[in-house]
Design a protein around this motif. Structure first.
Motif, mmCIF file in Angstrom:
data_model
loop_
_atom_site.group_PDB
_atom_site.id
_atom_site.type_symbol
_atom_site.label_atom_id
_atom_site.label_comp_id
_atom_site.label_asym_id
_atom_site.label_seq_id
_atom_site.Cartn_x
_atom_site.Cartn_y
_atom_site.Cartn_z
ATOM 1 N N ARG A 287 0.845 -1.207 0.000
ATOM 2 C CA ARG A 287 0.000 0.000 0.000
ATOM 3 C C ARG A 287 0.876 1.251 0.000
ATOM 4 N NH1 ARG A 287 -2.980 2.859 4.241
ATOM 5 N NH2 ARG A 287 -2.125 1.364 5.742
ATOM 6 N N LEU A 288 0.720 2.068 -1.024
ATOM 7 C CA LEU A 288 1.471 3.308 -1.137
ATOM 8 C C LEU A 288 0.888 4.357 -0.197
ATOM 9 C CD1 LEU A 288 3.605 5.066 -2.573
ATOM 10 C CD2 LEU A 288 1.886 5.539 -4.339
ATOM 11 N N LEU A 289 1.699 4.834 0.739
ATOM 12 C CA LEU A 289 1.244 5.829 1.709
ATOM 13 C C LEU A 289 1.575 7.253 1.285
ATOM 14 C CD1 LEU A 289 2.378 4.063 5.028
ATOM 15 C CD2 LEU A 289 0.147 3.941 3.900
ATOM 16 N N MET A 290 2.755 7.428 0.689
ATOM 17 C CA MET A 290 3.215 8.777 0.349
ATOM 18 C C MET A 290 4.202 8.681 -0.803
ATOM 19 S SD MET A 290 3.462 12.090 1.147
ATOM 20 C CE MET A 290 4.551 13.519 1.258
ATOM 21 N N PHE A 291 4.041 9.560 -1.785
ATOM 22 C CA PHE A 291 4.965 9.621 -2.916
ATOM 23 C C PHE A 291 5.289 11.071 -3.176
ATOM 24 C CE2 PHE A 291 5.466 10.085 -7.614
ATOM 25 C CZ PHE A 291 6.688 9.428 -7.732
ATOM 26 N N VAL A 292 6.567 11.376 -3.343
ATOM 27 C CA VAL A 292 6.982 12.757 -3.593
ATOM 28 C C VAL A 292 8.168 12.752 -4.545
ATOM 29 C CG1 VAL A 292 8.513 12.842 -1.580
ATOM 30 C CG2 VAL A 292 7.579 14.961 -2.509
ATOM 31 N N GLU A 293 8.217 13.755 -5.404
ATOM 32 C CA GLU A 293 9.337 13.926 -6.321
ATOM 33 C C GLU A 293 10.001 15.275 -6.064
ATOM 34 O OE1 GLU A 293 8.433 11.835 -10.462
ATOM 35 O OE2 GLU A 293 6.748 13.074 -9.771
ATOM 36 N N ASP A 294 11.320 15.304 -6.284
ATOM 37 C CA ASP A 294 12.052 16.557 -6.136
ATOM 38 C C ASP A 294 13.307 16.465 -6.993
ATOM 39 O OD1 ASP A 294 12.961 19.087 -5.152
ATOM 40 O OD2 ASP A 294 11.889 18.714 -3.281
ATOM 41 N N VAL A 295 14.023 17.576 -7.087
ATOM 42 C CA VAL A 295 15.224 17.585 -7.915
ATOM 43 C C VAL A 295 16.319 16.704 -7.324
ATOM 44 C CG1 VAL A 295 14.816 19.790 -9.026
ATOM 45 C CG2 VAL A 295 15.963 19.738 -6.813
ATOM 46 N N GLY A 296 16.286 16.474 -6.023
ATOM 47 C CA GLY A 296 17.251 15.603 -5.371
ATOM 48 C C GLY A 296 16.543 14.563 -4.529
ATOM 49 N N ARG A 297 17.078 13.341 -4.514
ATOM 50 C CA ARG A 297 16.447 12.287 -3.729
ATOM 51 C C ARG A 297 16.497 12.591 -2.236
ATOM 52 N NH1 ARG A 297 21.406 10.923 -5.511
ATOM 53 N NH2 ARG A 297 22.908 10.174 -3.975
ATOM 54 N N HIS A 298 17.512 13.344 -1.803
ATOM 55 C CA HIS A 298 17.599 13.696 -0.382
ATOM 56 C C HIS A 298 16.465 14.627 0.016
ATOM 57 C CE1 HIS A 298 19.444 17.518 -1.677
ATOM 58 N NE2 HIS A 298 20.086 16.765 -2.548
#
Length: 287
Positions: free
Chosen positions: A177-188
């Motif tokens: 079950r996917l709880l949270m997904f986020v994208e950004d320019v850096g994985r950190h």
């Protein structure tokens, strides 16, 4: 003992994550495409400038909270009274309830990491190892079928990367079950945002799985451990120091993970293998 202080007040300053530009392609055609809208966000803690983060700005308040937690500058989000993000001045103002003790000394040593967007870690990562406790293999483990189902969820996930490229994604799972997904320019930045979300919702990491599109460096392994997540899955590979830290911490790392393929690098005792049929056997069945 849980803090009696309330959760911090947060603005909701998310902004456009992509920008349209005109390009010329290999066929000589002029057309519009979307690219990630990278922007600087300077973080001030009690009016003291701390760091400038390069970010898309999807959930900047959670990013700032997660950054402070993963840098060990705060122990709980309840220590923060408010986070106010203002994109007109590209700044995040953090107000704490009682200040951060010895903040100048604790942020004096900076380590520039291998993170995309160039991450920064304050202090000595290795000095924190003895303070981290993760659940044992009897509590936190993963079946191969769960891993492949998780990868299928990520394969179908709508993403900025699919539309515009040039970003990393991180996700938090409980089983499949996917709880949270986020994208950004850096994985950190993406993992810090998830850390902030977990803290604001009082979610622990012992029974969770962490997924990232980026490589498993020492920084990513350490941050996942600080979030209490013992199992990490990456679409990419692992560095030698990331492998060493995970081994010391008793974490399970999966890399080169896509479709039904993966490599388990560490923590085999947490992994319930359900081996795929040999390739020769698959060809015989197909015949």
């Amino acid at each position: 003992m849980a803090s009696l202080d309330p959760l911090p007040r947060l603005t909701q300053a998310s902004t456009a994550l992509t920008r349209a530009i005109q390009i010329v392609d290999e066929f000589g055609e002029h057309r519009a495409i979307a690219i990630p809208a990278e922007r600087p966000l300077t973080v001030f803690v009690d009016k003291r400038e701390l760091v400038t983060l390069m970010t898309l700005g999807a959930s900047p308040e959670l990013l700032v909270l997660g950054y402070l937690l993963n840098q060990r500058l705060i122990e709980t989000v309840q220590q923060v009274e408010s986070v106010t993000v203002d994109w007109e001045v590209a700044a995040a103002a953090v107000r704490t309830r009682a200040g951060i003790a010895d903040i100048a000394a604790r942020t004096a040593r900076r380590v520039v990491t291998t993170g995309c967007g160039q991450g920064t870690v304050f202090g000595d990562l290795l000095a924190q190892l003895g303070t981290l406790q993760l659940p044992d293999a009897g509590v936190a483990r993963i079946r191969q079928s769960t891993l492949t189902a998780l990868l299928d969820v990520m394969r179908q996930q709508d993403s900025i990367h699919r539309k515009a490229g040039s970003v990393h994604g991180c996700a938090l799972f409980c089983g499949t079950r996917l709880l949270m997904f986020v994208e950004d320019v850096g994985r950190h930045n993406a993992i810090d945002t998830i850390a902030g979300w977990m803290a604001m919702h009082g979610i622990g990491g012992a029974d969770k799985l962490f997924y990232t599109t980026g490589r498993l460096t020492s920084e990513m392994v350490m941050k996942a451990a600080q979030m209490g997540v013992p199992i990490i899955v990456s679409r990419n590979g692992v560095t030698a120091m990331g492998h060493e830290l995970a081994t010391q911490l008793g974490m399970t790392l999966f890399g080169r993970a896509a479709n039904r393929h993966f490599l388990c690098y560490t923590g085999f005792e947490r992994f319930d293998s359900e081996p795929e049929p040999p390739r020769g056997a698959l060809r015989e069945l197909a015949g």
